[in-house]
Scaffold this motif. Structure first.
Motif, PDB file in Angstrom:
ATOM      1  N   SER A  41      40.923  47.823  34.882  1.00 42.86           N
ATOM      2  CA  SER A  41      39.512  47.684  35.261  1.00 42.86           C
ATOM      3  C   SER A  41      39.327  46.867  36.534  1.00 42.86           C
ATOM      4  O   SER A  41      38.246  46.868  37.125  1.00 42.86           O
ATOM      5  CB  SER A  41      38.727  47.019  34.128  1.00 42.86           C
ATOM      6  N   GLY A  42      40.368  46.155  36.938  1.00 47.23           N
ATOM      7  CA  GLY A  42      40.238  45.298  38.113  1.00 47.23           C
ATOM      8  C   GLY A  42      39.635  43.947  37.788  1.00 47.23           C
ATOM      9  O   GLY A  42      39.200  43.216  38.683  1.00 47.23           O
ATOM     10  N   GLY A  43      39.635  43.599  36.496  1.00 40.65           N
ATOM     11  CA  GLY A  43      39.051  42.326  36.081  1.00 40.65           C
ATOM     12  C   GLY A  43      39.741  41.114  36.680  1.00 40.65           C
ATOM     13  O   GLY A  43      39.087  40.128  37.030  1.00 40.65           O
ATOM     14  N   ARG A  44      41.070  41.200  36.825  1.00 42.72           N
ATOM     15  CA  ARG A  44      41.804  40.080  37.430  1.00 42.72           C
ATOM     16  C   ARG A  44      41.421  39.933  38.903  1.00 42.72           C
ATOM     17  O   ARG A  44      41.193  38.814  39.383  1.00 42.72           O
ATOM     18  CB  ARG A  44      43.305  40.291  37.276  1.00 42.72           C
ATOM     19  N   THR A  45      41.356  41.045  39.613  1.00 44.57           N
ATOM     20  CA  THR A  45      40.958  41.006  41.023  1.00 44.57           C
ATOM     21  C   THR A  45      39.557  40.431  41.170  1.00 44.57           C
ATOM     22  O   THR A  45      39.309  39.583  42.034  1.00 44.57           O
ATOM     23  CB  THR A  45      40.985  42.421  41.634  1.00 44.57           C
ATOM     24  N   MET A  46      38.657  40.876  40.315  1.00 47.84           N
ATOM     25  CA  MET A  46      37.294  40.361  40.377  1.00 47.84           C
ATOM     26  C   MET A  46      37.267  38.865  40.098  1.00 47.84           C
ATOM     27  O   MET A  46      36.533  38.110  40.728  1.00 47.84           O
ATOM     28  CB  MET A  46      36.403  41.094  39.373  1.00 47.84           C
ATOM     29  N   GLY A  47      38.087  38.426  39.133  1.00 44.91           N
ATOM     30  CA  GLY A  47      38.143  37.001  38.809  1.00 44.91           C
ATOM     31  C   GLY A  47      38.564  36.160  40.000  1.00 44.91           C
ATOM     32  O   GLY A  47      37.979  35.105  40.279  1.00 44.91           O
ATOM     33  N   ASP A  75      35.003  22.948  37.488  1.00 44.35           N
ATOM     34  CA  ASP A  75      34.459  24.302  37.469  1.00 44.35           C
ATOM     35  C   ASP A  75      35.629  25.265  37.660  1.00 44.35           C
ATOM     36  O   ASP A  75      36.473  25.050  38.535  1.00 44.35           O
ATOM     37  CB  ASP A  75      33.464  24.504  38.609  1.00 44.35           C
ATOM     38  N   CYS A  76      35.692  26.317  36.869  1.00 41.51           N
ATOM     39  CA  CYS A  76      36.834  27.222  36.998  1.00 41.51           C
ATOM     40  C   CYS A  76      36.566  28.592  36.394  1.00 41.51           C
ATOM     41  O   CYS A  76      35.631  28.778  35.614  1.00 41.51           O
ATOM     42  CB  CYS A  76      38.081  26.609  36.358  1.00 41.51           C
ATOM     43  N   VAL A  77      37.415  29.531  36.795  1.00 42.65           N
ATOM     44  CA  VAL A  77      37.440  30.881  36.232  1.00 42.65           C
ATOM     45  C   VAL A  77      38.737  31.016  35.455  1.00 42.65           C
ATOM     46  O   VAL A  77      39.814  30.705  35.979  1.00 42.65           O
ATOM     47  CB  VAL A  77      37.383  31.948  37.353  1.00 42.65           C
ATOM     48  N   ILE A  78      38.654  31.460  34.207  1.00 41.92           N
ATOM     49  CA  ILE A  78      39.827  31.581  33.348  1.00 41.92           C
ATOM     50  C   ILE A  78      39.958  33.022  32.873  1.00 41.92           C
ATOM     51  O   ILE A  78      39.023  33.591  32.313  1.00 41.92           O
ATOM     52  CB  ILE A  78      39.744  30.635  32.139  1.00 41.92           C
TER      53      ILE A  78
END
Length: 208
Positions: free
Chosen positions: A14-20, A105-108
């Motif tokens: 889905s490209g979720g990692r790239t979006m993250g 603040d972070c993206v996990i």
């Protein structure tokens, strides 16, 4: 309001990692994926390779299919024979996730972070998905595999993610009720999707 944390669960391709990664960069936030295993290793003294091996063991384990045991934050002593068990390795990574959520603040990405942080009001939980054909096309560009093999790979990985999630949370991985936003990554460009998330963040901040 405390530290803002964005968790991302995603279907394979889905490209979720790239979006993250792009989302974290756009927001000026730290990004965590497999780095969680390295941090957990450094804090616990357990070889980092064991964390990766635990994932592989669970992929091939019938336990994921016959059991569900929602994570409750159980602590195991370093003196215990179970200290390097799969469940404790998950616990150690979960402790790292909780600490990061308090510190910055972070993206996990992944690791059932949405569930681990379920009691944290400052968390925005995303689920990224895409139609199968779009997932196939993304993977074809990366791996060059035939479509038949790509479909098999997508099904295998998504099946494991669903079983892993249910084993540790007792919930369905792709149930929209587990998330604040479910994003079809082919409905818009990454830039547009990021703007949607940013708009949601502003609403979230007002409500909290």
């Amino acid at each position: 309001m405390g530290r803002l944390v964005i968790t991302i669960a995603r279907s394979y391709g889905s490209g979720g990692r790239t979006m993250g990664k792009l989302l974290a960069e756009s927001l000026g936030m730290k990004y965590y994926d497999r780095e969680l295993m390295k941090i957990a290793s450094e804090k616990s003294g357990i070889n980092e390779a064991l964390f990766g091996q635990a994932d592989e063991k669970l992929k091939n384990s019938s336990l994921l299919r016959i059991m569900k045991k929602a994570y409750k934050g159980e602590k195991i002593s370093p003196d215990s024979d179970d200290y390097v068990s799969n469940d404790n390795l998950f616990h150690l990574q979960s402790e790292v996730i909780k600490e990061l959520a308090e510190e910055e603040d972070c993206v996990i990405i992944g690791r059932c972070a949405d569930y681990v942080l379920k009691d944290n009001p400052n968390v925005i939980r995303l689920f990224c998905y895409a139609p199968l054909q779009d997932c196939i096309e993304r993977e074809r560009k990366l791996s060059g595999l035939e479509d038949k093999e790509i479909i098999k790979k997508i099904n295998k990985i998504d099946k494991h993610r669903a079983e892993y999630y249910k084993y540790y949370t007792g919930k369905e991985w792709n149930d929209a009720r587990n998330y604040d936003l479910c994003l079809n990554t082919t409905s818009m460009s990454y830039e547009e999707l990021i703007q949607v998330v940013k708009a949601y963040i502003q609403v979230h901040k007002k409500e909290n």
